[in-house]
Each structure stands twice: as structure tokens, then as C-alpha cells.
Design a protein around this motif. Structure first.
Motif, PDB file in Angstrom:
ATOM      1  N   LYS A   5      13.300   1.523   1.735  1.00 56.24           N
ATOM      2  CA  LYS A   5      14.343   0.927   0.898  1.00 56.24           C
ATOM      3  C   LYS A   5      13.741   0.140  -0.259  1.00 56.24           C
ATOM      4  N   PHE A   6      12.617  -0.514  -0.004  1.00 59.01           N
ATOM      5  CA  PHE A   6      11.932  -1.244  -1.068  1.00 59.01           C
ATOM      6  C   PHE A   6      11.576  -0.325  -2.242  1.00 59.01           C
ATOM      7  N   THR A   7      11.112   0.864  -1.930  1.00 56.78           N
ATOM      8  CA  THR A   7      10.503   1.709  -2.960  1.00 56.78           C
ATOM      9  C   THR A   7      11.488   2.121  -4.047  1.00 56.78           C
ATOM     10  N   PRO A   8      12.662   2.662  -3.712  1.00 53.61           N
ATOM     11  CA  PRO A   8      13.618   2.962  -4.793  1.00 53.61           C
ATOM     12  C   PRO A   8      14.130   1.716  -5.493  1.00 53.61           C
ATOM     13  N   MET A   9      14.152   0.582  -4.802  1.00 52.48           N
ATOM     14  CA  MET A   9      14.507  -0.677  -5.447  1.00 52.48           C
ATOM     15  C   MET A   9      13.496  -1.030  -6.539  1.00 52.48           C
ATOM     16  N   LEU A  32       0.813  -1.208   0.000  1.00 53.41           N
ATOM     17  CA  LEU A  32       0.000   0.000   0.000  1.00 53.41           C
ATOM     18  C   LEU A  32       0.848   1.260   0.000  1.00 53.41           C
ATOM     19  N   GLU A  33       1.914   1.271   0.777  1.00 55.11           N
ATOM     20  CA  GLU A  33       2.756   2.475   0.844  1.00 55.11           C
ATOM     21  C   GLU A  33       3.580   2.652  -0.431  1.00 55.11           C
ATOM     22  N   MET A  34       3.985   1.554  -1.060  1.00 55.45           N
ATOM     23  CA  MET A  34       4.654   1.697  -2.362  1.00 55.45           C
ATOM     24  C   MET A  34       3.671   2.167  -3.423  1.00 55.45           C
TER      25      MET A  34
END
Length: 348
Positions: free
Chosen positions: A329-333, A178-180
Motif C-alpha cells: 500500500k505504501f508503494t502506490p502512495m 528496500l522493497e519500495m
């Protein structure tokens, strides 16, 4: 998760220049670190790292521990009665997810956000949102960023508590997705199309993801990769990486994930292979149907959380700072994977 499902991931990013691959030896829990230059794809496209890193500098962090706690607090509350597939509780979770998508400009994937399951007796559905890609060469390639939002409902009471709240399993993964989705819905930085998929009936045998994988295969979706998130509510202990992926050795996704994080974010957990976790969460039906890189990111390693499928899987057991840090960290990945060269991620 379904009889032990597991997933998660994390990341960081490079300051500038060509991404580097950080390779973790899958036969060594404490691997030597090897770096190689990331090459262009078969069409000669280069990862647009300057634009990528500028977007990161302007836009992160994506979430906070307070916001994570707010979302988790609802999804894992007693009001939802353990989010059993087909229940009133999971209906409330679905409405919450739909409203989150709407508030952040994430469109329905089909005519509505709901994808009704064809393989379950009670009315049940996945919840799917989409952020179309913005690049003419890459937008037809699709990435699924997913997690299951169901759990097991109620059970025999333990110390008077009968609600299996499923905070770690899998309100944590759902919150991450949801946040991504919020970030990409607001910023539209993805060249490839991203579908944000919240699966139902994972606990019944991966039924939600199996239904969607077959449907997408029949519809001819050009699926590039599946990034599934499960049980990321507590950190790993005594590891030199932050998350692991199931099926580590099957593709180069771990190396690519680390390249866009600029750190040894994703590692190899021997226990995951020993217990066959690759086939025990929602990544697996897509691997079966499409034979593409399809993995789960996770931080549950059988030693750091004692409340799997128990009423004590409550919000109070979760580490919100860890979760916010990991999502950030997940999001820019994911952004790097969405914007990388053609053919960059591939099966081994």
C-alpha cells in the motif's frame, strides 16, 4: 528508534478518475469521514491518474510475506549483533543494503552509496540510493523515502539473550524502504527524484539524518517532502486507519497519502502528539533545516508491542503478512506523491 521513535504508513489506490482526499479529524480518534476533490497545483498540472492506476494494475504487489521475512531475517539476526552504529554488525547490514540497491538498478546518490557522518566519533555512514525523476518539470524536486538501519547493539542479558536485534526497531522500516526502492529501481515510474535513505546513528540522537539534512541544505537540494518509516512490524489494534504519521497537523501529507491510497490509510494518533514523537525520529532534522512536510509513518502505539529496546525485539514477534500488505500500500502512495502536481503537499 531513538528513545521512542515511531513511523509508518500504508495505502491503497483509486480505480480511476480524480483522487479524493480522505480527511481524518486530528482531534477525534474515530473521525467523521470528509471527502473533497483534489485540485490541481499552482502551475495547473493535474495528477496523471489514468497512467498512475495503469502502472499499479500492471506492477503490484511489490513484495510478499516470504520476501519480507527473508530481508527481516537477515537484518534482525544475531549475526548482526544489534546493528550498533560503527560496529561490524552494521557494516554487514550496509553491505546487504548496497547489494539490494545494485540488484534493483538503484544508483548511488553520491560517488558511492555511503555518506560518512561528520558528527559521530567512530566511522559511520548513511546508505543512500537514488532513482532520478523522469519528468522535465518535476525531476528537480526531491523526495526522501527513509528509515534508520541502526539499533542499540548488545545489552544486559534477559533470559540469557544479550542481543537487541531491533526487528521492529527498525529492520521493519528498513525493509519497507528496500522493497519500495526495488519497485522504483525496476520500473522508473517516478516523475520527481526519489532518494532512498537508510540512516545510521538514529539511536545516538538522530545523528545520521541531522548530518544529511545539513549537507543537503548546504548543497541546495530542492527537497519536496520526507517520508520516514519506523516500527511497522505489527499492526495497530482497534483503529479505523492502518498507520499514523507523526506531526499530523503540521501539513496535509495525511490527506494526500489517503488520496493516493483511496482509503483511510493514515490517521491521527493522539499519543504521538502527547509524547512529542514528531521530534524523535529522522524526519525531524529535515523539517528543521528545510521547513517542508517531513513526517514518520508508524504502527507502534505503545500498546501493541512490549519489546521496545529489549532483546525480545526479534523476527518471531513480527507479522510478515501485515508488513507485506502495508508495503504494497505504501508503494502506490509514494508513486502518487512522486507524480502529483506541483505544490500539492504543503505545510499547514
Amino acid at each position: 528508534m531513538k528513545r521512542v521513535s515511531i513511523y509508518i504508513l500504508g495505502l491503497s489506490f483509486l480505480a480511476c478518475g480524480t483522487p479524493k482526499l480522505v480527511v481524518t479529524n486530528p482531534e477525534d480518534v474515530q473521525p467523521a469521514r470528509e471527502e473533497t476533490t483534489l485540485q490541481s497545483g499552482p502551475d495547473g498540472l493535474k495528477a496523471d491518474t489514468e497512467k498512475f492506476n495503469t502502472a499499479i494494475a500492471k506492477s503490484y504487489p511489490v513484495t510478499t510475506s516470504e520476501e519480507v521475512g527473508r530481508i527481516m531475517g537477515f537484518l534482525a539476526s544475531d549475526e548482526l549483533q544489534g546493528r550498533d552504529t560503527g560496529s561490524e554488525g552494521i557494516e554487514k547490514a550496509a553491505v546487504f543494503i548496497e547489494n539490494h540497491f545494485k540488484a534493483n538498478d538503484v544508483a548511488p546518490y553520491y560517488e558511492t552509496y555511503r555518506d560518512e557522518l561528520s558528527n559521530y566519533t567512530k566511522p559511520a555512514f548513511n546508505v543512500l540510493g537514488i532513482v532520478p525523476g523522469n519528468d522535465e518539470l518535476l525531476k528537480d524536486e526531491v523526495i526522501i523515502v527513509g528509515a534508520h538501519y541502526d539499533h542499540i547493539g548488545t545489552m544486559s542479558p534477559v533470559a540469557g539473550d544479550k542481543v537487541a536485534n531491533g526487528a521492529n526497531d527498525n529492520a521493519s522500516g528498513t525493509t519497507s524502504v528496500l522493497e519500495m526502492a526495488k519497485y522504483f529501481g525496476q520500473h522508473k515510474t517516478n516523475k520527481r527524484t526519489i532518494i532512498f535513505a537508510l540512516f545510521s546513528a538514529e539511536e545516538k540522537g538522530l545523528l545520521g539524518s541531522a548530518h544529511l539534512a545539513k549537507r543537503m541544505k548546504k548543497e541546495g537540494v530542492n527537497l519536496y517532502a520526507v517520508l520516514n518509516f519506523e516500527m511497522i512490524g505489527v499492526p495497530l489494534q482497534n483503529k479505523n486507519y492502518e498507520v499514523y504519521i507523526t506531526g499530523y497537523e503540521k501539513s496535509n501529507l495525511a490527506e494526500i497519502s489517503n488520496a493516493y491510497s483511496g482509503a483511510n490509510l493514515v490517521g491521527y494518533l493522539p499519543t504521538a502528539k502527547k509524547n512529542g514523537l514528531f521530534a524523535r525520529s529522522d524526519n525531524y532534522p529535515f523539517y528543521n533545516e528545510f521547513k517542508i512536510p517531513s513526517h514518520t509513518y508508524c504502527t507502534f502505539d505503545f500498546t501493541n508491542f512490549n519489546f521496545y529496546h529489549k532483546p525480545d525485539d526479534e523476527v518471531e514477534q513480527m507479522d510478515m503478512s501485515h508488513m507485506a500488505n502495508t508495503i504494497n500500500k505504501f508503494t502506490p502512495m509514494v508513486e502518487g506523491i512522486a507524480n502529483g502536481p506541483k505544490g500539492e503537499i504543503k505545510m499547514n
